[in-house]
Design a protein around this motif. Structure first.
Motif, mmCIF file in Angstrom:
data_model
loop_
_atom_site.group_PDB
_atom_site.id
_atom_site.type_symbol
_atom_site.label_atom_id
_atom_site.label_comp_id
_atom_site.label_asym_id
_atom_site.label_seq_id
_atom_site.Cartn_x
_atom_site.Cartn_y
_atom_site.Cartn_z
ATOM 1 N N GLU A 68 -22.424 6.478 3.829
ATOM 2 C CA GLU A 68 -21.122 6.845 3.262
ATOM 3 C C GLU A 68 -20.147 5.694 3.483
ATOM 4 O OE1 GLU A 68 -17.643 10.277 3.632
ATOM 5 O OE2 GLU A 68 -19.481 10.396 4.828
ATOM 6 N N VAL A 69 -19.834 4.968 2.412
ATOM 7 C CA VAL A 69 -18.947 3.813 2.497
ATOM 8 C C VAL A 69 -17.512 4.275 2.208
ATOM 9 C CG1 VAL A 69 -18.424 1.520 1.608
ATOM 10 C CG2 VAL A 69 -20.799 2.293 1.766
ATOM 11 N N ALA A 70 -16.623 4.046 3.150
ATOM 12 C CA ALA A 70 -15.218 4.444 2.981
ATOM 13 C C ALA A 70 -14.471 3.374 2.198
ATOM 14 C CB ALA A 70 -14.571 4.663 4.339
ATOM 15 N N VAL A 71 -13.870 3.754 1.086
ATOM 16 C CA VAL A 71 -13.077 2.826 0.281
ATOM 17 C C VAL A 71 -11.715 2.644 0.952
ATOM 18 C CG1 VAL A 71 -12.020 2.420 -1.971
ATOM 19 C CG2 VAL A 71 -14.230 3.577 -1.813
ATOM 20 N N PRO A 72 -11.245 1.408 1.111
ATOM 21 C CA PRO A 72 -9.944 1.187 1.770
ATOM 22 C C PRO A 72 -8.817 1.916 1.045
ATOM 23 C CG PRO A 72 -11.133 -0.888 1.509
ATOM 24 C CD PRO A 72 -11.889 0.141 0.738
ATOM 25 N N GLU A 73 -7.940 2.531 1.812
ATOM 26 C CA GLU A 73 -6.781 3.198 1.232
ATOM 27 C C GLU A 73 -5.780 2.163 0.742
ATOM 28 O OE1 GLU A 73 -5.029 6.702 3.135
ATOM 29 O OE2 GLU A 73 -6.513 6.432 4.709
ATOM 30 N N VAL A 74 -5.042 2.521 -0.291
ATOM 31 C CA VAL A 74 -3.958 1.659 -0.767
ATOM 32 C C VAL A 74 -2.640 2.368 -0.506
ATOM 33 C CG1 VAL A 74 -5.344 0.487 -2.503
ATOM 34 C CG2 VAL A 74 -4.180 2.609 -3.104
ATOM 35 N N LEU A 75 -1.585 1.591 -0.332
ATOM 36 C CA LEU A 75 -0.289 2.144 0.038
ATOM 37 C C LEU A 75 0.647 2.316 -1.150
ATOM 38 C CD1 LEU A 75 0.358 0.065 3.301
ATOM 39 C CD2 LEU A 75 -0.598 2.369 3.103
ATOM 40 N N TYR A 76 0.239 1.859 -2.329
ATOM 41 C CA TYR A 76 1.107 1.938 -3.503
ATOM 42 C C TYR A 76 0.729 3.135 -4.374
ATOM 43 C CZ TYR A 76 -2.991 -0.523 -5.330
ATOM 44 O OH TYR A 76 -4.279 -0.885 -5.653
ATOM 45 N N GLU A 77 1.697 3.614 -5.141
ATOM 46 C CA GLU A 77 1.471 4.744 -6.043
ATOM 47 C C GLU A 77 1.134 4.290 -7.456
ATOM 48 O OE1 GLU A 77 4.340 7.861 -6.191
ATOM 49 O OE2 GLU A 77 4.800 7.713 -4.055
ATOM 50 N N GLU A 78 1.810 3.240 -7.913
ATOM 51 C CA GLU A 78 1.633 2.780 -9.284
ATOM 52 C C GLU A 78 1.373 1.275 -9.309
ATOM 53 O OE1 GLU A 78 4.296 3.937 -12.320
ATOM 54 O OE2 GLU A 78 4.800 5.870 -11.409
ATOM 55 N N VAL A 79 0.758 0.825 -10.405
ATOM 56 C CA VAL A 79 0.475 -0.596 -10.583
ATOM 57 C C VAL A 79 1.108 -1.063 -11.886
ATOM 58 C CG1 VAL A 79 -1.289 -2.362 -10.818
ATOM 59 C CG2 VAL A 79 -1.688 -0.405 -9.330
ATOM 60 N N ILE A 80 1.797 -2.190 -11.818
ATOM 61 C CA ILE A 80 2.351 -2.837 -13.014
ATOM 62 C C ILE A 80 1.613 -4.162 -13.204
ATOM 63 C CG2 ILE A 80 4.398 -3.834 -14.099
ATOM 64 C CD1 ILE A 80 6.087 -2.034 -12.296
ATOM 65 N N GLU A 81 0.963 -4.328 -14.338
ATOM 66 C CA GLU A 81 0.301 -5.594 -14.647
ATOM 67 C C GLU A 81 1.243 -6.451 -15.486
ATOM 68 O OE1 GLU A 81 -4.246 -5.460 -15.214
ATOM 69 O OE2 GLU A 81 -3.521 -3.599 -16.127
ATOM 70 N N VAL A 82 1.367 -7.724 -15.127
ATOM 71 C CA VAL A 82 2.273 -8.611 -15.851
ATOM 72 C C VAL A 82 1.495 -9.758 -16.493
ATOM 73 C CG1 VAL A 82 4.218 -8.074 -14.358
ATOM 74 C CG2 VAL A 82 2.764 -9.997 -13.800
ATOM 75 N N ASP A 83 1.966 -10.163 -17.668
ATOM 76 C CA ASP A 83 1.360 -11.298 -18.368
ATOM 77 C C ASP A 83 1.856 -12.591 -17.747
ATOM 78 O OD1 ASP A 83 -0.254 -10.023 -20.317
ATOM 79 O OD2 ASP A 83 1.560 -9.444 -21.393
ATOM 80 N N GLU A 84 1.051 -13.175 -16.897
ATOM 81 C CA GLU A 84 1.332 -14.482 -16.313
ATOM 82 C C GLU A 84 0.016 -14.989 -15.743
ATOM 83 O OE1 GLU A 84 1.762 -15.962 -12.923
ATOM 84 O OE2 GLU A 84 0.366 -14.438 -12.262
#
Length: 456
Positions: A122-138
């Motif tokens: 059983e591999v535990a996936v690391p938790e993330v602290l953010y709720e949403e992701v914004i992808e930017v064109d750069e």
């Protein structure tokens, strides 16, 4: 810490459950005071209350709780706090959004693919602290890894912080970023972590995003190029997210702390302990450097008082607080790490080598679906464990009290609504009897179901 002549000097450990105040008086005497970190019925802030009480008792001048404390007699204040530690352990930080280069929205969710236990099924996936992701064109790329000559679609060539050449393949689209950020703000998220791939060496795009976000009304904007300008994007991303997640909690606490003094402590030398064991001014105290603020003070303390230079025998530090337990080692010099995992979050920042687990005296005890569970939820200082006489839940402290490992006579009489009662063994045993009934009810129903299954 040099003594300030004619004034009071304070060193404070503000933990999740208890706050300990050490005071050096103008005449050279020393005093120690212990308070509950949260007791809203009696005071707003424990360190402020501790300072107020000592000044009032030693000077004879009345210092009303509803008025700011006079700072004219205070020389300096040094403080270590577990505000960030506990917020991370209990996942009670600020709601956060992550802004990242397009195509890398799942970068931190995927992580490094490291498996601490190689054969664990059983591999535990690391938790993330953010709720949403914004992808930017750069997109900015190191020139030497792309090609010797500039790509035809490269907009321009820029120079990195250490002299390397980079190609700007795609310029930042600030108009689209503004629209995306306004959408996040409309959903009540006001803390932003910015992670652009090569910002560690060329930070212009991140700085532009940061300026825009602050203008739009984000209360906390953490840029990876400022928090930790290191090459590896994954640990840099974890670190900047932790900074955005925890720094608002730090600022919220500092605002409440300074409001209890005249002129907001402007004329007082105030320094906070960082995770690396060093001290920093209040305005530079941030989430990514504060995760081990409280535990680091403990390491420095036992290193100075317990280690014997002549014997050269290592000292093991075991610091069990109300919310977390911290274990460390000192063998003549402070052991630092520059990447460590705390509460499931990997931080790329200098810190003392301390192992922290969410199992302190205030960690709650549960019985869930036939299993005994400890934490990570904590009873904190208010209402605190059941034995604090404030209607709190069962905790590790209650278990130790019931087993006779804690003696109420050795604890200060600071519990109950009036802060004048000892620990209550009766309250603890009442809660354990209720838990026993819950367990017996579960076991009886389980046995009945087993008999029915056997009959079928």
């Amino acid at each position: 810490m040099a003594e300030t002549k004619g004034k009071f000097d304070f060193a404070i450990d503000r933990g999740g459950t208890f706050t300990d105040v050490f005071a050096r008086l103008p005449d050279g005497r020393e005093r120690v005071l212990k308070l509950l970190s949260r007791d809203p019925q009696n005071y707003k802030d424990a360190p402020t209350e501790g300072i107020r009480r000592i000044l009032e008792e030693e000077t004879g001048q009345i210092c009303p709780r509803d008025q700011p404390v006079d700072t004219s007699l205070i020389g300096w204040i040094r403080m270590g706090t577990t505000v960030a530690t506990n917020a991370l352990l209990e996942r009670e930080g600020e709601r956060t959004a992550l802004l990242v280069t397009r195509g890398f929205r799942d970068l931190l969710h995927i992580g490094t693919q490291a498996r601490p236990k190689l054969f664990d099924l059983e591999v535990a996936v690391p938790e993330v602290l953010y709720e949403e992701v914004i992808e930017v064109d750069e997109r900015v790329v190191l020139k030497q890894v792309s090609c010797q000559l500039p790509r035809k679609d490269a907009k321009r060539i820029v120079t990195g912080s250490t002299g390397e050449s980079l190609e700007v393949w795609r310029e930042l689209n600030l108009d689209q970023v503004e629209r995306d950020l306004k959408g996040v703000l409309s959903r009540g998220i006001t803390s932003l972590a910015v992670l652009l791939l090569h910002s560690y060496t060329w930070s212009d795009h991140e700085k532009a995003v940061g300026a825009l976000a602050r203008r739009l009304g984000f209360t906390q904007v953490s840029l990876s190029s400022e928090v930790m300008p290191m090459v590896r994007a994954v640990p840099r991303g974890y670190t900047v997210c932790a900074d955005a997640y925890l720094t608002p909690k730090i600022h919220q606490y500092l605002k409440g702390f300074t409001s209890g003094f005249k002129d907001g402590l402007k004329d007082v030398d105030v320094l906070f302990m960082q995770s690396d064991g060093g001290l920093t001014p209040m305005n530079q105290f941030c989430g990514s450097r504060a995760v081990l603020s409280g535990p680091a003070g403990g390491v420095v303390g036992y290193a100075i008082t317990s280690y014997k230079q002549m014997e050269k025998k290592p000292v093991i530090g075991f610091d069990m607080g109300g919310t977390s337990t911290d274990v460390s080692r000192y063998a003549g010099q402070y052991e630092h790490v520059f990447e460590a995992t705390t509460a499931g979050v990997t931080l790329q920042a200098p810190q003392l080598d301390i192992n922290t687990v969410a199992a302190g005296g205030g960690s709650r005890l549960f019985f869930r679906s036939g299993m005994f569970v400890v934490g990570p939820e904590s009873a904190g200082a208010h209402p605190g464990p059941a034995c604090y006489r404030k209607g709190g839940p069962l905790t590790v402290t209650d278990a130790n009290l019931a087993l006779g490992r804690l003696l109420p006579s050795f604890f200060p009489r600071i519990f109950g609504p009036g802060e004048n009662e000892p620990l209550s063994l009766e309250e603890t045993m009442k809660h354990f009897h209720q838990l026993a009934q819950e367990i017996n009810l579960f076991l009886s129903s389980t046995q009945s179901q087993a008999l029915m299954f056997t009959a079928l």
